[in-house]
Scaffold this motif. Structure first.
Motif: not given
Lengths: 315, 315
Positions: A23-25, A49-50, A55-57, A65-66
């Motif tokens: 999900h977003k945020s 694939r993710l 972006p990740a905080p 997060q490869e």
């Protein structure tokens, strides 16, 4: 259609090219679930694939997060911890109606996917992902353990929230056995503050006033405070909980000024006796018994007076 | 003489009148261990009494502290979580040399009791007490679970500190299964602050300054701040950890003025690169790599200058 863990595992076993949507945020549970599943599927020789709209905080730096840019045509789309396709954010137009499997723990899940694995007694979606990976006989590596532990810890306030169960601890024990970096994960998630957060909290606390003989604590977060400290919305996380944490306080209230400076968004938290939802409904809002909110137009002193008036019935 | 869990259980099985001693300024682990053992022994039909030099702090309100004034002549004295007889406080003259069994997890235990059950890989003495109660085949009641969970949670910062192990989580799972009030316990222990604490923290944070391009954060707690806010030593708990939690900070320093106002007690915490013990030893102090301290005489600005000078070698 609702399915169980075994059925979800059976689908995944058959698929070779899987896209995973968060999900977003993104928070620790959606990213922990997504990457945990991704590394699990890759260990089974599949392509995965993710994708996430945002972006990740930084506080989730311990989730490995490869790079997952490998191009392939997906034969299966899985959404993790996404209760509503609108929460896919910018990915919704492309994927909103193409989710084959949704794995989630939110009771509010809209049942939008073709198949839904929903366990709303799980403290985190990561708990369900772990069950799925076990059904797939994926080995629990330190990397997967880092992902899943992060989801457990962040969705339970480090095992403090009432959603925590014995199973949460049993799974945490498994992740610890597998070598997850629990110390670093928790340090980043719970024990790191930005300079801006500290500064805006400092200014907000300077505005703190006590009412009803200390039973109510009330503070303001004004636009001026935000501008002076350079604080963003992210920096305000958890601040609403602060006034209620003060000893003797039954009702904690935070007044956050809106961008137009025409009024305030009120967040009310209570401990035991006062029904926050009932109080806020007097002011046109609502919510839960222990956490509710409303919006009141006007200047700070006027808004505060209205809230205290509404509280007078209870305190 | 060192003994194991089975041997400790064998002693306790034989004894009918047991006095349990906790350390002074009691924390969650000594009281959780003490009351957990007390209720366990009572369930076996024995008489047991708990003694502690100081009253329990309010944040430990979830440990059921039932009246234990029943008079009897003890045939066995057990100290729990007490590494040194001096820590018995006012109970030392009477009991310091009469401890039959000490159950503890501190590597620094002085081995002062006739028999010592020491497991220094346990995150909390409560873990060892649980093993002893299991060996005694005591049923895990909600009351005992409340006691033992409190010790686990408080000694591990709610499962965050590096002493936490998979076993800690397995035991927490057992306490949850038994119905411990984990939510209330954690709320009282971790999410409640006094008005005085908040006020003194507010004043201390107002004194916060950054140095070496944000790598060092330094704050003062003066006697004036203590007096103005009415804060006690208890209210300062955990404040020393605050500056290091700020993003980008490698060295967090807290300067606490002494009662005579002639100087400061310095507490230094570091994250990764700087050896706090080496820095503090330059100023006549010492400690560990990540947490050390020293005492420096002088006014605030002088003391701060000395610390920053000492840090210049590292930052």
């Amino acid at each position: 259609m609702k399915i169980n863990v075994e059925q979800a595992a059976a689908f995944l076993r058959q698929m070779d090219n899987v896209v995973i949507l968060c999900h977003k945020s993104p928070d620790g549970d959606t990213l922990g679930s997504g990457y945990g599943l991704l590394y699990g599927l890759r260990a089974l020789g599949k392509r995965a694939r993710l994708m996430c709209a945002d972006p990740a905080p930084r506080y989730l730096c311990c989730i490995p997060q490869e790079d997952t840019k490998e191009a392939f045509t997906p034969d299966f789309v899985v959404a993790v911890d996404v209760a509503d396709p609108a929460l896919l954010g910018s990915l919704e137009p492309e994927y909103g109606k193409k989710v084959d499997l949704c794995i989630d723990h939110h009771p509010s899940n809209l049942n939008y996917a073709q198949y839904t694995l929903l366990e709303d007694t799980s403290a985190a979606t990561c708990e369900i992902i772990f069950e799925v990976l076990q059904a797939l006989k994926v080995e629990l590596t330190p990397k997967i353990a880092d992902c899943l532990y992060t989801g457990l810890a962040t969705d339970t306030g480090c095992f403090k929230f009432s959603n925590t169960t014995a199973r949460t601890h049993l799974m945490a024990a498994a992740f610890m056995e597998a070598g997850c970096r629990f110390y670093e994960i928790n340090k980043a998630a719970f024990e790191t503050v930005t300079q801006a957060r500290l500064a805006v909290q400092q200014q907000a606390l300077a505005s703190l006033t006590y009412h009803f003989e200390g039973q109510c604590a009330l503070m303001e977060i004004s636009r001026d405070m935000m501008e002076q400290t350079g604080a963003t919305e992210d920096d305000l996380e958890g601040l609403s909980a602060l006034p209620r944490q003060i000893e003797g306080v039954e009702v904690g209230v935070v007044l956050r000024q809106n961008k137009e400076r025409t009024g305030y968004k009120i967040s009310m938290r209570t401990n035991q006796r006062v029904d926050a939802s009932a109080v806020c409904s007097l002011l046109g809002g609502g919510g839960h018994k222990r956490a509710a909110g409303c919006t009141v137009e006007g200047e700070f002193s006027q808004v505060r007076a209205k809230i205290l008036e509404a509280l007078q019935l209870w305190l």
